[in-house]
Design an enzyme around this catalytic site. Structure first.
Site, PDB file in Angstrom:
ATOM      1  N   GLY A  10       0.830  -1.208   0.000  1.00  0.00           N
ATOM      2  CA  GLY A  10       0.000   0.000   0.000  1.00  0.00           C
ATOM      3  C   GLY A  10       0.863   1.256   0.000  1.00  0.00           C
ATOM      4  CE1 TYR A 122     -10.742   3.501   5.908  1.00  0.00           C
ATOM      5  CE2 TYR A 122     -11.101   5.748   6.672  1.00  0.00           C
ATOM      6  CZ  TYR A 122     -10.243   4.716   6.365  1.00  0.00           C
ATOM      7  OH  TYR A 122      -8.885   4.885   6.518  1.00  0.00           O
TER       8      TYR A 122
END
Ligand code: NAP
Length: 281
Positions: A10, A122
């Site tokens: 990432g 989220y």
């Protein structure tokens, strides 16, 4: 010291791993293909680690509104399993969290121990991840970051630079305020917190100061040699997205100062250092 970094492919992981290697640490870098953090059997196999940094996450904020179950598995169950494995092998767990755990209706910087109230799916899943980590291991550092950008991923400055090259004018929200934070600076803070043997707890890993998305975009455009006046302010109401965003996402760094760790510098100064790296990639 032996480190393991999950989610190593990432945006943050790709800057953290070389930083650790440059310091001579033994680093095991894994992403979902090598270690799916949602798989109990796989995570239970984690051993022989001193510091486990979880950079893996479900970060698609808008998509999470429709996929909260998947986001929960990655953002809450994954950290729970990692915390359990870290405790079993005596490792310190570093969990990366977010400003989205706060409602963002404040008017002064959020302290690390302030009551959380996430607005989005989220945010709820990341908040659950924090609670899971605290419940599973006493040896943890929860580091909340925000408005992250870096050379190694798709990020706001790159998008704005592309749009500024394509369009004569940009409209950007001016009623959301936060702290643009470079992945390299966050990687540095992670290393410094661990090196300082900071007490277990929650810390804020964001740049200092504050700016709106509009103000940040003006700075990005200025860096490109363009006129900041090409960036016009708009409102969140005029630019509705599936997931609500916190309006005021400014995080206090007092918990860092209390343990003698210097916060990341001011966002504009850090952007000027970061820009050549981020915009050239
Ligand atoms: N980006 C921001 O603005 C921001 C703001 C606040 C907080 N944060 C937090 O900062 C941390 C790092 O963010 P980032 O921007 O570097 O995220 P990112 O670029 O989306 O990286 C996350 C990595 O985790 C991997 N991953 C997903 N599911 C996994 C699983 N089940 N097992 C193992 N790995 C898995 C992803 O792989 P795939 O790409 O294949 O899914 C990806 O490589 C995250 O905790 C995030 O919540 C980010």
């Amino acid at each position: 010291m032996r480190w393991m970094v999950t989610g190593a492919q990432g945006m943050l992981g790709k800057d953290l791993v070389p930083r650790l290697e440059a310091e001579g640490h033994d680093v095991v870098a894994v992403d979902v293909d090598e270690l799916d953090i949602t798989r109990p059997d796989a995570v239970a196999g984690v051993t022989d680690v001193d510091v486990l940094v979880n950079c893996a996450a479900y970060t698609a904020v808008d998509a999470a509104e429709e996929n909260e179950g998947r986001a929960f598995a990655i953002n809450a169950v994954g950290p729970q399993l990692l915390a359990r494995a870290a405790r079993a092998c005596g490792a310190r767990l570093v969990q990366i969290s977010t400003d989205y755990v706060f409602a963002g209706n404040g008017t002064s910087p959020y302290a690390a121990d302030e009551v959380i109230a996430p607005l989005s799916a989220y945010g709820r899943t990341k908040a659950a991840g924090e609670w899971a980590v605290r419940a599973e291991t006493d040896d943890h550092l929860i580091i909340r970051t925000a408005w992250l950008y870096g050379a190694q991923g798709a990020c706001f400055p790159k998008t704005m630079a592309r749009l500024a090259a394509e369009k004569p004018r940009l409209q950007v929200v001016a009623d959301q305020v936060g702290q643009p934070t470079w992945t390299v600076d966050l990687a540095d803070l992670i290393v410094r917190l661990v090196a300082a043997n900071a007490p277990s707890g929650t810390y804020h890993g964001t740049a200092s100061g504050e700016v709106s998305w509009h103000g940040f975009t003006q700075e990005i455009v200025r860096t490109l040699g363009k006129d900041p006046a090409m960036v016009e302010p708009t409102t969140s109401e005029a630019f509705v997205r599936p997931a609500p965003r916190p309006a005021y996402s400014v995080l206090s760094h007092d918990s860092l100062r209390r343990v003698g760790v210097t916060p990341i510098g001011e966002w504009r100064e850090r952007w000027q250092v970061a820009a050549p790296h981020v915009l050239s990639s």
